[in-house]
Design an enzyme around this catalytic site. Sequence first.
Site, PDB file in Angstrom:
ATOM      1  N   SER A  76     -46.216   6.059  39.324  1.00 19.08           N
ATOM      2  CA  SER A  76     -44.884   6.364  39.852  1.00 19.08           C
ATOM      3  C   SER A  76     -44.203   7.416  38.991  1.00 19.08           C
ATOM      4  O   SER A  76     -43.481   8.281  39.497  1.00 19.08           O
ATOM      5  CB  SER A  76     -44.028   5.088  39.872  1.00 19.08           C
TER       6      SER A  76
ATOM      7  N   LYS B 237     -38.401  -0.826  31.735  1.00 17.34           N
ATOM      8  CA  LYS B 237     -38.289   0.441  32.486  1.00 17.34           C
ATOM      9  C   LYS B 237     -36.884   0.625  33.032  1.00 17.34           C
ATOM     10  O   LYS B 237     -36.229  -0.338  33.413  1.00 17.34           O
ATOM     11  CB  LYS B 237     -39.262   0.435  33.678  1.00 17.34           C
TER      12      LYS B 237
ATOM     13  N   ARG C 298     -55.882   0.378  36.482  1.00 20.98           N
ATOM     14  CA  ARG C 298     -56.327   1.773  36.402  1.00 20.98           C
ATOM     15  C   ARG C 298     -57.208   1.945  35.168  1.00 20.98           C
ATOM     16  O   ARG C 298     -57.984   1.081  34.840  1.00 20.98           O
ATOM     17  CB  ARG C 298     -55.107   2.700  36.367  1.00 20.98           C
TER      18      ARG C 298
ATOM     19  N   HIS D 298     -50.797   2.224  44.822  1.00 22.61           N
ATOM     20  CA  HIS D 298     -50.277   0.875  45.113  1.00 22.61           C
ATOM     21  C   HIS D 298     -50.702   0.442  46.525  1.00 22.61           C
ATOM     22  O   HIS D 298     -51.154  -0.688  46.732  1.00 22.61           O
ATOM     23  CB  HIS D 298     -48.741   0.864  45.100  1.00 22.61           C
TER      24      HIS D 298
HETATM   25  O1  PNS Z   1     -45.121  -2.085  38.186  1.00 23.70           O
HETATM   26  P1  PNS Z   1     -44.884  -2.743  36.850  1.00 23.70           P
HETATM   27  O2  PNS Z   1     -43.622  -2.188  36.203  1.00 23.70           O
HETATM   28  O3  PNS Z   1     -46.076  -2.662  35.942  1.00 23.70           O
HETATM   29  O4  PNS Z   1     -44.652  -4.290  37.165  1.00 23.70           O
HETATM   30  C1  PNS Z   1     -44.318  -5.192  36.134  1.00 23.70           C
HETATM   31  C2  PNS Z   1     -43.633  -6.420  36.720  1.00 23.70           C
HETATM   32  C3  PNS Z   1     -42.364  -6.008  37.483  1.00 23.70           C
HETATM   33  C4  PNS Z   1     -44.595  -7.118  37.669  1.00 23.70           C
HETATM   34  C5  PNS Z   1     -43.271  -7.370  35.529  1.00 23.70           C
HETATM   35  O5  PNS Z   1     -42.428  -6.698  34.651  1.00 23.70           O
HETATM   36  C6  PNS Z   1     -42.646  -8.677  35.996  1.00 23.70           C
HETATM   37  O6  PNS Z   1     -43.355  -9.568  36.406  1.00 23.70           O
HETATM   38  N1  PNS Z   1     -41.297  -8.743  35.960  1.00 23.70           N
HETATM   39  C7  PNS Z   1     -40.554  -9.938  36.333  1.00 23.70           C
HETATM   40  C8  PNS Z   1     -40.191 -10.796  35.100  1.00 23.70           C
HETATM   41  C9  PNS Z   1     -41.414 -11.568  34.642  1.00 23.70           C
HETATM   42  O7  PNS Z   1     -41.844 -12.492  35.304  1.00 23.70           O
HETATM   43  N2  PNS Z   1     -42.027 -11.127  33.526  1.00 23.70           N
HETATM   44  C10 PNS Z   1     -43.278 -11.727  33.055  1.00 23.70           C
HETATM   45  C11 PNS Z   1     -43.088 -12.741  31.975  1.00 23.70           C
HETATM   46  S1  PNS Z   1     -42.540 -11.999  30.483  1.00 23.70           S
END
Ligand code: PNS
Length: 164
Positions: free
Chosen positions: A128, A41, A90, A17
């Site tokens: 992670s 998650k 990735r 990250h």
């Molecule tokens: O590190 P991650 O878990 O891959 O990140 C995913 C994240 C947190 C960026 C994504 O789940 C997110 O944007 N969450 C906020 C809610 C949202 O805007 N979701 C997208 C539209 S469904």
Amino acid sequence: MRTAVCPGSFDPVTKGHLDIIKRASRLFDRVIVVVLQNTSKKNTFTIEERVHFIEESTKDIDNVSVEAFDGLLMDYCRMRNAVAVVKGLRAVTDFEYEFQMSLINKQLNPDIETVFINTAQEYMFLSSSVVREVASFGGDVSQFVPDPISEEITKKLVKGGEKK
Ligand code: PNS
């Protein structure tokens, strides 16, 4: 002033990250790392801990700041006048999910571009969840997480709170 947002659940932030955040900071005037909720998650670290870990890891990068937000990424971007979302990619396994997210986000806010940066080769298989697993069994995660937070993460993750 062109602002980019680096979103994620960062549970916890890894060297992979951090590499993406650093590279984004060279492409944009300002980068905001935002800790968001990924509803698929279950998190190990609290939002405060995750923000703290990223702050400690990025304090030497002038144009990077860290925040938490409870809501949609696109609403956050609008609120901060961001022009782009930066995500690391990735192995191919990331692609489908990230591509879907970027298309949904584009529907929600057509003004924001999603920019993918390829993960550096040495971090290709780092995540992670790998960090959490290795640390929970007392393994050394110092090569996987930013130096300033390695000890703190290990202490918090080792089973029973005691290092084996
Ligand atoms: O590190 P991650 O878990 O891959 O990140 C995913 C994240 C947190 C960026 C994504 O789940 C997110 O944007 N969450 C906020 C809610 C949202 O805007 N979701 C997208 C539209 S469904």
